[in-house]
Enzyme design. Structure first.
Site, PDB file in Angstrom:
ATOM      1  CD  GLU A  43      -3.353  -0.574  -0.095  1.00 30.08           C
ATOM      2  OE1 GLU A  43      -3.365   0.072  -0.659  1.00 30.08           O
ATOM      3  OE2 GLU A  43      -3.358  -1.727  -0.632  1.00 30.08           O
ATOM      4  CG  LEU A  86       9.469   2.910  -5.392  1.00 31.37           C
ATOM      5  CD1 LEU A  86       8.748   2.947  -6.882  1.00 31.37           C
ATOM      6  CD2 LEU A  86       8.889   2.139  -4.278  1.00 31.37           C
ATOM      7  CE1 TYR A  88       5.053  12.893  -4.561  1.00 35.32           C
ATOM      8  CE2 TYR A  88       5.975  11.005  -6.500  1.00 35.32           C
ATOM      9  CZ  TYR A  88       5.039  12.826  -6.051  1.00 35.32           C
ATOM     10  OH  TYR A  88       4.604  13.450  -6.876  1.00 35.32           O
ATOM     11  CB  CYS A 208     -17.799  -1.934 -16.050  1.00 41.82           C
ATOM     12  SG  CYS A 208     -17.621  -0.894 -14.268  1.00 41.82           S
TER      13      CYS A 208
END
Length: 370
Positions: A43, A86, A88, A208
DNA sequence: AAACCGGGGTT
DNA sequence: AACCCAGGTTT
């Protein structure tokens, strides 16, 4: 907004989404575990970063730090090294701080409430909800970028998702739609839908499971959602960076100790980004090194400028090749002579790799290959 | 080259 | 509640 879907319809929508996820959801490494550590790591890496980019980092990180105990025992510099590229980098510092806190203060177990989870560095409401739902099976909603887009379309949300009212509305509807059964799978399913079907451009509405329930599709232009605020233009800033080289190829790098900006990473000496679009004179670069670090160099030679875009501004760097003559960086600066291509222990941001790469392109050392 | 994504922290 | 953040991918 009044609730557009009744409770029965919400259950139906969740069921349709889960059915699609079971049949067509992507098989991703973090979906093969219920280890909170592995779910948390995924996450955090997936914040502001796409699945394709994250995959190799995720594998490499877990190989070195297979458990939260291993991560807590590791050094921040090594964590940042694994995070190089990566972006940040504050995420990596928070990751390390949270690992140490969970291991040393909480006996190695994550808290099991949203409030306590949200107090850990780097974990906000959405990430807390994801970990609690996916790892602990709790009835918790998430609201990441994919979910925002999906819900903004289903609801034909009139306001931008990042406004106060938009956020409140989306969180409320996200909670109503989250089923009591399989909330973790539902969280993964709606993120998967946003990433593969309800995409930013050219959404695949015929595929969808929520077609027929989607207000944006009924209006005929799902891409009109989510509504965006006009973006402020990014200013352009300029700075120089001095690449002080020794005969053996090593370069002087300084550690960034500032807590917020690329903290913990390494960079060449230079001035602060400013508004002057003109590169400095060679003499000014030499003076900067002599007065700031007590280092004497031969006449600095300008290299091709490097352009890089950050979150809130464009930056142009004027690199200068500065052959070292005498002097060592003061102890307090933390400066080191580093073979930056070989040394995997020295984390560098993408910008500084681009600047250092100019050394191999300089007029002083013309490329040998055709 | 341009558009645009995105969540946590700080004040 | 407003503002800030030292990237990357897609088109």
């Amino acid at each position: 907004m009044e609730n557009p879907f009744g409770e029965a319809t919400c259950r139906q929508l969740a069921g349709l989404l889960l059915t699609r996820y079971d049949r067509e959801g992507r098989d991703l490494p973090w979906r093969r575990t219920r280890d909170p550590y592995r779910i948390w790591l995924a996450e955090i890496m997936l914040q502001q970063t796409g699945v394709k980019t994250v995959l190799p980092y995720y594998a490499g990180f877990l190989e070195r730090f297979p458990t939260i105990q291993a991560l807590a025992e590791g050094e921040l510099e090594e964590v940042l090294s694994l995070w190089q590229g990566l972006g940040y980098y504050r995420r990596a510092r928070h990751l390390h701080a949270t690992a140490r806190h969970v291991v040393r203060e909480l006996g190695g177990r994550f808290p099991d409430t949203c409030e306590a989870m949200g107090r850990l560095p780097g974990i906000g409401p959405s990430t807390a909800g994801a970990i609690l739902a996916i790892a602990f099976g709790q009835h918790q909603a998430i609201l990441d970028g994919n979910v925002k887009r999906v819900l903004a379309r289903v609801l034909a949300l009139a306001m931008p998702p990042d406004t106060t009212v938009g956020k409140r509305t989306l969180w409320e509807q996200a909670r109503r739609l989250t089923p009591r059964e399989r909330p973790g799978d539902y969280a993964q399913a709606i993120m998967d839908l946003g990433a593969t079907v309800c995409t930013l451009r050219q959404p695949l509405c015929p595929s969808c499971p929520w077609q027929g329930y989607c207000a944006a599709q009924r209006e005929g232009c799902p891409e009109a959602y989510p509504v965006r605020l006009a973006q402020a233009p990014k200013p352009r800033k300029y700075q120089f960076q001095a690449l002080v080289t020794r005969p053996d190829g090593r370069v002087l790098l300084l550690p960034k100790r500032d807590a917020t900006l690329l903290g913990g990473l390494w960079h060449p000496p230079g001035d602060e980004p400013g508004l002057s679009a003109v590169p400095p004179e060679a003499e000014a670069v030499r003076r900067h090194l002599a007065e700031g670090l007590g280092i004497q160099v031969a006449t600095p030679c300008p290299l091709d400028a490097v352009a890089h875009t950050f979150t809130h501004f464009h930056l142009t760097v004027f690199p200068f090749l500065c052959p070292w003559r005498a002097g060592e960086p003061p102890e307090a600066s933390g400066g080191r002579w580093i073979d930056w291509r070989q040394d995997r222990r020295t984390p560098l941001a993408t910008l500084h790799r681009k600047v250092l790469a100019r050394l191999s392109e300089s007029p002083a050392t013309p490329a040998l290959e055709a």
